[in-house]
Enzyme design. Sequence first.
Site, short mmCIF file in Angstrom:
data_model
loop_
_atom_site.label_atom_id
_atom_site.label_comp_id
_atom_site.label_asym_id
_atom_site.label_seq_id
_atom_site.Cartn_x
_atom_site.Cartn_y
_atom_site.Cartn_z
N GLY A 142 -12.07 12.38 -45.59
CA GLY A 142 -12.37 13.57 -46.37
C GLY A 142 -13.75 13.39 -46.99
N SER A 143 -14.18 14.39 -47.76
CA SER A 143 -15.53 14.33 -48.32
C SER A 143 -15.74 13.07 -49.16
CB SER A 143 -15.78 15.57 -49.18
OG SER A 143 -14.70 15.75 -50.09
N GLU A 201 -14.69 10.15 -48.79
CA GLU A 201 -14.82 8.90 -48.02
C GLU A 201 -16.08 8.87 -47.16
OE1 GLU A 201 -11.59 9.77 -49.61
OE2 GLU A 201 -11.62 10.73 -47.67
N GLU A 226 -1.59 10.92 -42.50
CA GLU A 226 -1.75 9.60 -43.10
C GLU A 226 -0.57 8.67 -42.83
OE1 GLU A 226 -2.65 12.45 -44.35
OE2 GLU A 226 -4.67 12.26 -45.18
N HIS A 246 -7.66 9.70 -47.88
CA HIS A 246 -8.41 10.70 -48.63
C HIS A 246 -7.76 10.98 -49.99
CE1 HIS A 246 -10.99 13.91 -49.58
NE2 HIS A 246 -10.16 14.89 -49.28
N HIS A 305 23.48 -2.21 -46.78
CA HIS A 305 23.15 -0.79 -46.63
C HIS A 305 24.21 0.08 -47.28
CE1 HIS A 305 22.00 2.71 -43.66
NE2 HIS A 305 21.72 2.99 -44.90
N GLY A 308 13.73 0.98 -43.80
CA GLY A 308 14.64 2.10 -43.59
C GLY A 308 13.94 3.45 -43.63
C1 LIG Z 1 11.70 9.07 -44.28
C2 LIG Z 1 13.19 9.15 -44.05
N1 LIG Z 1 13.82 10.32 -44.18
C3 LIG Z 1 15.14 10.43 -43.96
C4 LIG Z 1 15.87 9.32 -43.65
C5 LIG Z 1 17.39 9.40 -43.46
N2 LIG Z 1 17.81 9.14 -42.09
C6 LIG Z 1 18.33 7.94 -41.73
S1 LIG Z 1 18.80 7.90 -40.15
C7 LIG Z 1 18.33 9.49 -39.89
C8 LIG Z 1 18.53 10.14 -38.56
C9 LIG Z 1 17.57 9.68 -37.52
O1 LIG Z 1 17.80 10.44 -36.35
P1 LIG Z 1 17.47 9.90 -34.91
O2 LIG Z 1 16.17 9.22 -34.89
O3 LIG Z 1 17.63 11.02 -33.97
O4 LIG Z 1 18.53 8.78 -34.63
P2 LIG Z 1 20.12 8.87 -34.57
O5 LIG Z 1 20.61 8.88 -35.97
O6 LIG Z 1 20.46 10.13 -33.84
O7 LIG Z 1 20.49 7.63 -33.83
C10 LIG Z 1 17.80 10.04 -41.06
C11 LIG Z 1 17.28 11.42 -41.16
C12 LIG Z 1 15.18 8.08 -43.55
N3 LIG Z 1 15.81 6.95 -43.29
N4 LIG Z 1 13.84 8.04 -43.75
#
Ligand SMILES: Cc1ncc(C[n+]2csc(CCOP(=O)(O)OP(=O)(O)O)c2C)c(N)n1
Length: 521
Positions: free
Chosen positions: A24-25, A27, A46, A69, A276, A395
């Site tokens: 962006g400007s 940078e 990003e 940016h 988890h 995750g």
């Molecule tokens: C940034 C983010 N947003 C939402 C989630 C919640 N989340 C965990 S698994 C998942 C589904 C992923 O779908 P896909 O890649 O199609 O794999 P599948 O579950 O069908 O195996 C989501 C939305 C996350 N982990 N990270």
Amino acid sequence: MNVRQAVFDLLRRLGISIIFGNPGSTELPMFRSFPDDFRYVLGLQEAVVVGMADGYTQATGNASLVSLHSAAGVGNAMGNIFTAFKNHTPMIITAGQQARSILPYDPFLGSSDPTQLPRPYVKWSIEPARPYDIPLAFARAYFTAMLPPRGPVFLSIPADDWDQPSELVAERVVSTEIRPEPRIIERIGDALDQSERPVFVAGAGVDRNNAFDDVVRLAERHNARVWTAPMCARCGFPEDHPLFAGFLPAAREKIVALLDGHDLIFAIGAPAFTYHVEGHGRHVPPQATLCQLTDDPSTASWTPTGTIAVGSIRLGVLDLLSRSAPKQRAGPLPRDHGPMAEPSTPMTTAFVLQRLDKLRPGGSVVVEEAPTARHVMQACMTFTRSRSFFTMDSGGLGYGMPAAVGVALARPDQRVIAILGDGSSMYSIQALWNAAQLNLPIVFLILNNRRYAALQEFGPLFGFSHDESVPGTELPGIDFVAIARGLGCSALRVELPSELEPALARAFHSTGPVLIETTVA
Ligand SMILES: Cc1ncc(C[n+]2csc(CCOP(=O)(O)OP(=O)(O)O)c2C)c(N)n1
């Protein structure tokens, strides 16, 4: 000597020659008279910028440089900055700030509290008090990022600083490994020698600390069974080794059940343990004691029980190997392999991944982000080498696709395979454009089940009845072949099992990127 010259001189000496960014400007002044021996790799969002830098760093081991940016760019990047922090990825993240002279007037694009914005997911964050100090701040940022536990650091740089006078940063050598306390290593060594049935839990820290072969030697010396830690982001132990036991789930009661019967658990380069889902009761089986070797003091501070050494995994394991040989123990039985999956329409994920494992070139590297396919992959594919498998420790989705581009940039001689869920791939889909523009030999394998299966599978655990739909988890109508072609990447769709092997063979012969969209059950 101005700030720009002193910074580029320092970067050169630190072995950094790529800047991953989205400009962006604020940078632009950094990039005037851009030196020929540097390369700017543009990411179209990003999250892609930071994901590519992370993959590149995981593959090279040296800190990477990112340019974002101002506040908006850092905001877009934040998910993958969180991932870089969890991944222990050394990364210098810079963001432009408005010129110092107009900051009192709350200027357009000014970042009002820049050093706070990326916290708490950076190790250090600064906007230097004087332009003169910018090169020194870069040096401190680099060494902070590279010291354990490694991680991202943040520099906010006002746009008018780059032309201000400064001076070259003096040459220095800074340690990047810290040896664990000998007294604690002795205790762990004694516990290992006295154990009748030891078991190791190897985590991503093993590979990140270049201790892969040393951990194999230690396991062989003690005839210890070795599990991969829950949610492990790297291959920490050869999965074809007779001592390899399998993959621990991220659930407390299941971990305790799987480790039952062992009298000593030694977690190496892994938290003990990553959970988890909620769990209750003991963290280790009743008759077992826990030892841990981690490079992360924060991880060590919450380990619920046992003897915990903090420091370099490699140096700690070498210290354990330097002890005299323990008594001989009987080796455990090798683990079972699952049956071959049958062809079906739609295909099963197991069928797709078994064929992929059969056909992938030796020496290929896999980057994975496919939540419900992870355990299928663990059953169907075998990783046996250091730096052969990468995913994220956080995750946070949106890492895998750009990380595959970063790994491929760092490893031009190796075939990179990205195994991606349809949902996961959409968070940073713009990375396909990079793969195409850089003509990187990546195979993007999309497992399209048209839904967020992970969340649907979680439904019952969170009180949904078995026939109750989970809102916001259906993903119909995404055409990955069209998206890939629109971004310049060649692509094909595989719906029938008979089409899979020819498609994979074709993709593995391509000199550039290929996306294969597989329709899976
Ligand atoms: C940034 C983010 N947003 C939402 C989630 C919640 N989340 C965990 S698994 C998942 C589904 C992923 O779908 P896909 O890649 O199609 O794999 P599948 O579950 O069908 O195996 C989501 C939305 C996350 N982990 N990270």
